[in-house]
Structure formats: structure tokens, C-alpha cells
Scaffold this motif. Structure first.
Motif, PDB file in Angstrom:
ATOM      1  N   LYS A  32       0.831  -1.208   0.000  1.00  0.00           N
ATOM      2  CA  LYS A  32       0.000   0.000   0.000  1.00  0.00           C
ATOM      3  C   LYS A  32       0.868   1.262   0.000  1.00  0.00           C
ATOM      4  O   LYS A  32       0.566   2.240  -0.705  1.00  0.00           O
ATOM      5  CB  LYS A  32      -0.913  -0.002   1.226  1.00  0.00           C
ATOM      6  N   TYR A  71       0.125  -6.413 -11.239  1.00  0.00           N
ATOM      7  CA  TYR A  71       0.031  -7.107  -9.954  1.00  0.00           C
ATOM      8  C   TYR A  71       0.640  -8.512 -10.018  1.00  0.00           C
ATOM      9  O   TYR A  71       0.651  -9.171 -11.053  1.00  0.00           O
ATOM     10  CB  TYR A  71      -1.407  -7.146  -9.450  1.00  0.00           C
ATOM     11  N   GLU A  78      -3.403 -11.859  -6.127  1.00  0.00           N
ATOM     12  CA  GLU A  78      -4.762 -11.326  -5.973  1.00  0.00           C
ATOM     13  C   GLU A  78      -4.826 -10.214  -4.922  1.00  0.00           C
ATOM     14  O   GLU A  78      -5.613  -9.273  -5.047  1.00  0.00           O
ATOM     15  CB  GLU A  78      -5.724 -12.459  -5.618  1.00  0.00           C
ATOM     16  N   GLU A  79      -4.001 -10.329  -3.892  1.00  0.00           N
ATOM     17  CA  GLU A  79      -3.988  -9.289  -2.862  1.00  0.00           C
ATOM     18  C   GLU A  79      -3.541  -7.951  -3.450  1.00  0.00           C
ATOM     19  O   GLU A  79      -4.143  -6.908  -3.170  1.00  0.00           O
ATOM     20  CB  GLU A  79      -3.070  -9.697  -1.709  1.00  0.00           C
ATOM     21  N   GLN A  80      -2.492  -7.976  -4.272  1.00  0.00           N
ATOM     22  CA  GLN A  80      -2.044  -6.748  -4.926  1.00  0.00           C
ATOM     23  C   GLN A  80      -3.120  -6.215  -5.874  1.00  0.00           C
ATOM     24  O   GLN A  80      -3.342  -4.990  -5.949  1.00  0.00           O
ATOM     25  CB  GLN A  80      -0.744  -7.001  -5.693  1.00  0.00           C
ATOM     26  N   LYS A  81      -3.785  -7.099  -6.577  1.00  0.00           N
ATOM     27  CA  LYS A  81      -4.848  -6.672  -7.501  1.00  0.00           C
ATOM     28  C   LYS A  81      -5.960  -5.933  -6.753  1.00  0.00           C
ATOM     29  O   LYS A  81      -6.407  -4.859  -7.176  1.00  0.00           O
ATOM     30  CB  LYS A  81      -5.425  -7.888  -8.227  1.00  0.00           C
ATOM     31  N   GLU A  82      -6.400  -6.503  -5.627  1.00  0.00           N
ATOM     32  CA  GLU A  82      -7.477  -5.887  -4.850  1.00  0.00           C
ATOM     33  C   GLU A  82      -7.079  -4.522  -4.308  1.00  0.00           C
ATOM     34  O   GLU A  82      -7.857  -3.561  -4.370  1.00  0.00           O
ATOM     35  CB  GLU A  82      -7.877  -6.821  -3.705  1.00  0.00           C
ATOM     36  N   LEU A  83      -5.852  -4.423  -3.799  1.00  0.00           N
ATOM     37  CA  LEU A  83      -5.372  -3.130  -3.290  1.00  0.00           C
ATOM     38  C   LEU A  83      -5.260  -2.105  -4.408  1.00  0.00           C
ATOM     39  O   LEU A  83      -5.607  -0.934  -4.229  1.00  0.00           O
ATOM     40  CB  LEU A  83      -4.017  -3.312  -2.597  1.00  0.00           C
ATOM     41  N   GLU A 112      -6.945  -1.984  -7.252  1.00  0.00           N
ATOM     42  CA  GLU A 112      -8.272  -1.568  -7.695  1.00  0.00           C
ATOM     43  C   GLU A 112      -8.921  -0.627  -6.682  1.00  0.00           C
ATOM     44  O   GLU A 112      -9.597   0.337  -7.054  1.00  0.00           O
ATOM     45  CB  GLU A 112      -9.144  -2.797  -7.924  1.00  0.00           C
ATOM     46  N   LYS A 113      -8.700  -0.890  -5.402  1.00  0.00           N
ATOM     47  CA  LYS A 113      -9.254  -0.026  -4.358  1.00  0.00           C
ATOM     48  C   LYS A 113      -8.656   1.375  -4.444  1.00  0.00           C
ATOM     49  O   LYS A 113      -9.374   2.383  -4.378  1.00  0.00           O
ATOM     50  CB  LYS A 113      -8.981  -0.636  -2.991  1.00  0.00           C
ATOM     51  N   LYS A 128      -9.961   3.447  -7.431  1.00  0.00           N
ATOM     52  CA  LYS A 128     -11.269   4.051  -7.181  1.00  0.00           C
ATOM     53  C   LYS A 128     -11.128   5.315  -6.341  1.00  0.00           C
ATOM     54  O   LYS A 128     -11.813   6.316  -6.574  1.00  0.00           O
ATOM     55  CB  LYS A 128     -12.180   3.044  -6.490  1.00  0.00           C
TER      56      LYS A 128
END
Length: 305
Positions: free
Chosen positions: A161, A187, A190-195, A197-198, A201
């Protein structure tokens, strides 16, 4: 050096290029003096066997090219490697800790290489090309790839982050560029992808125009040519020589201290951080003084590419 030799011109040049009184600069001074003599009367020449030959020129000044500094160093001081081996071993090239990876496209890759290289918690960096299908791209034949920075970081010191925050803060994500300089988050899980994308936004709320950043899985990462690696550091050949990474592609890429100094020489990281970690990096006094002057002079000027 002969006692009757005048060193006034050499001293002027030494001051200009920040040469210091150690074995390496001693050779540099001899190199300058020899080249000055060669220019005036051709008293030194590199022959076909790769050796320097002394002697007068029959037809006036010789027109051959004077040998390079590395060649002259080997000729003038063949034991230099033994003399500096102990000094080189003190520099913090390797950090043996578990690392994770982060990969970003932020337009020209020279600037993020300097930025992340001096970020506390980053172990090493490399620049290259990724995102496309063309095999073995080069700078002159990039195909469908993008310039990117690949980072090894210590997750116990800095989080993904935190790296994302630096990514967003240090380039313009709404500008439209050709693919080579486009904004990408590549990424690794999946953890990097979610962060990613968050945070995208969150960033979109700050702009009236669409954020152009693409979030995609990392494909094959191709290292860029050696001259792109630690580009700002390589503009200081004396410094590269002093820490043992000059003309050393793999070592230059993997070296922790090279990543650090690549940012410090343009002021990234700042004087306070540099002073706090100079001893840990193993910088001997003359190298430390050289870098300190650059950090102080350039701090606050921001990233350049």
C-alpha cells in the motif's frame, strides 16, 4: 610521479571532477597527465597489442586515439584490484531478507528507478519492458511493451500500500501517453490486484477526467539495456568505480547501495535520510562527502527524466 613534474593543470582538473587522493584518483591524475603529454607531442601510444609504448614520434604528434581510462588503469596500476578489494567489500551491495515484488509503469522509467531506489524498505530495483507479447524487446524495438520499474521490497519495513501511494503521488495518471509511457500497475497476486483496484477508485474521486491507469497481471519482465539501469548513478563514473559497479551490469542491477545512490545523486531521499544511513551503506569518507554534496545541492528539485 616525477618530482619535477608540474601538477597545476592536473590539480585544476582534479578539482573539477572531484578526484580524491586515493589509489583510483592517483591513476586518474596520471591518466590526465599522460593524455596531456600525448596531445602535445605524442609521447604515448597504444599499439596493436593493447600496450602503451613510449618514444618520440618521427612525424610529429601521433594521430592515434589515446587509450581509455580503464585500459590506462590496468597499465598504470595492475594491482589496483588487490588494493581496493577490502574497501569494496565494505559496501552494502547485498541484503539477505525475504522480499516481495511490485511492478509499475510510470512513464519514463529513469525517474521511478531513482524514487523507489531511495525508499526505505526497498531492497533493489531494475528497469525494463513488460506487458506485451513481443519476445526480447529492446529500447529501439519495443513492440507492444511498456517501460516499467520492478521493485524488490521488504514487507516487514514497507507495505505494498505504501508503494502504491508513491506510485499515485509521483506521476500523472490522467494523462494519455503512447503505450511505451502509459500508466500501469502490474500485480503479482490477488492481494495486490485488490489493493490496486481499491486505490484506483480512490484516485478517480480526485479527478474530473478518467484515470488512465491500467491494472493487469504481470507477464514476462525483460530487463532494459545496461545503460538504462541506475541511469543517474551512471552519470558519475568515478562514483560507480569507487563502489565497484562500473561496467558491471548484473551487479549494478542487484546492488542495494547502487539503488540508493541512484536516487541520492539527484537529491531524492534528502540530506537527513542520507546522513542516517550513510554508515550502514558502508560509504567511506570520500565517497560519502561526494554524495552528500550532490544530495544537498539537488534536494527538493523533484524527479527528472
Amino acid at each position: 610521479m616525477d618530482s619535477d613534474d608540474s601538477l597545476s593543470d592536473i590539480d585544476d582538473l582534479s578539482a573539477m571532477f572531484h578526484f580524491t587522493e586515493d589509489p583510483i584518483s592517483s591513476i586518474e591524475r596520471r591518466f590526465i597527465k599522460a593524455k596531456m603529454k600525448f596531445t602535445k607531442n605524442g609521447t604515448l601510444k597504444e599499439n596493436g597489442t593493447g600496450e602503451l609504448r613510449k618514444g618520440p614520434s618521427r612525424n610529429g604528434p601521433r594521430k592515434s586515439t589515446f587509450p581509455s581510462l580503464p585500459f590506462f588503469m590496468d597499465w598504470a596500476w595492475p594491482d589496483l584490484g588487490k588494493i581496493t578489494e577490502q574497501k569494496m567489500s565494505n559496501y552494502l551491495h547485498n541484503i539477505d531478507v525475504p522480499v516481495k515484488k511490485a511492478t509499475f509503469g510510470m512513464a519514463c522509467f529513469w525517474a521511478p528507478d531513482a524514487l523507489f531506489g531511495t525508499t526505505v524498505g526497498v531492497v533493489r530495483t531494475r528497469v525494463g519492458y513488460t506487458g506485451g507479447k513481443k519476445k526480447n524487446p529492446t529500447y529501439r524495438d519495443l513492440g507492444d511493451h511498456t517501460e516499467a520499474i520492478d521493485i524488490d521490497y521488504d514487507p516487514c519495513v514497507i507495505s505494498y500500500k505504501n508503494l502504491l501511494d508513491l506510485f499515485w503521488q509521483n506521476h500523472d495518471p490522467i494523462s494519455k501517453h503512447k503505450l511505451q509511457y502509459s500508466s500501469f500497475i502490474y500485480y503479482h497476486d490477488e492481494e495486490q490486484k485488490e489493493l490496486a483496484e481499491k486505490t484506483l477508485k480512490e484516485q478517480q474521486k480526485k479527478y474530473n477526467e478518467p484515470v488512465q491507469t491500467n491494472i493487469v497481471p504481470l507477464s514476462t519482465f525483460y530487463e532494459a539495456e545496461d545503460y538504462h539501469q541506475k541511469y543517474r548513478l551512471q552519470q558519475h563514473p568515478w562514483l560507480c568505480e569507487a563502489i565497484g559497479v562500473r561496467q558491471c551490469g548484473t551487479k549494478l542491477i542487484k546492488s542495494h547501495i547502487a539503488a540508493r545512490l541512484n536516487g541520492y545523486v539527484i537529491g531524492i531521499g534528502g540530506v537527513k535520510q542520507f546522513n542516517e544511513e550513510a554508515e550502514k551503506l558502508g560509504l567511506e569518507d570520500k565517497v560519502r562527502d561526494y554524495v552528500y554534496k550532490l544530495v544537498k545541492e539537488n534536494e527538493g528539485r523533484g524527479l527528472i527524466c
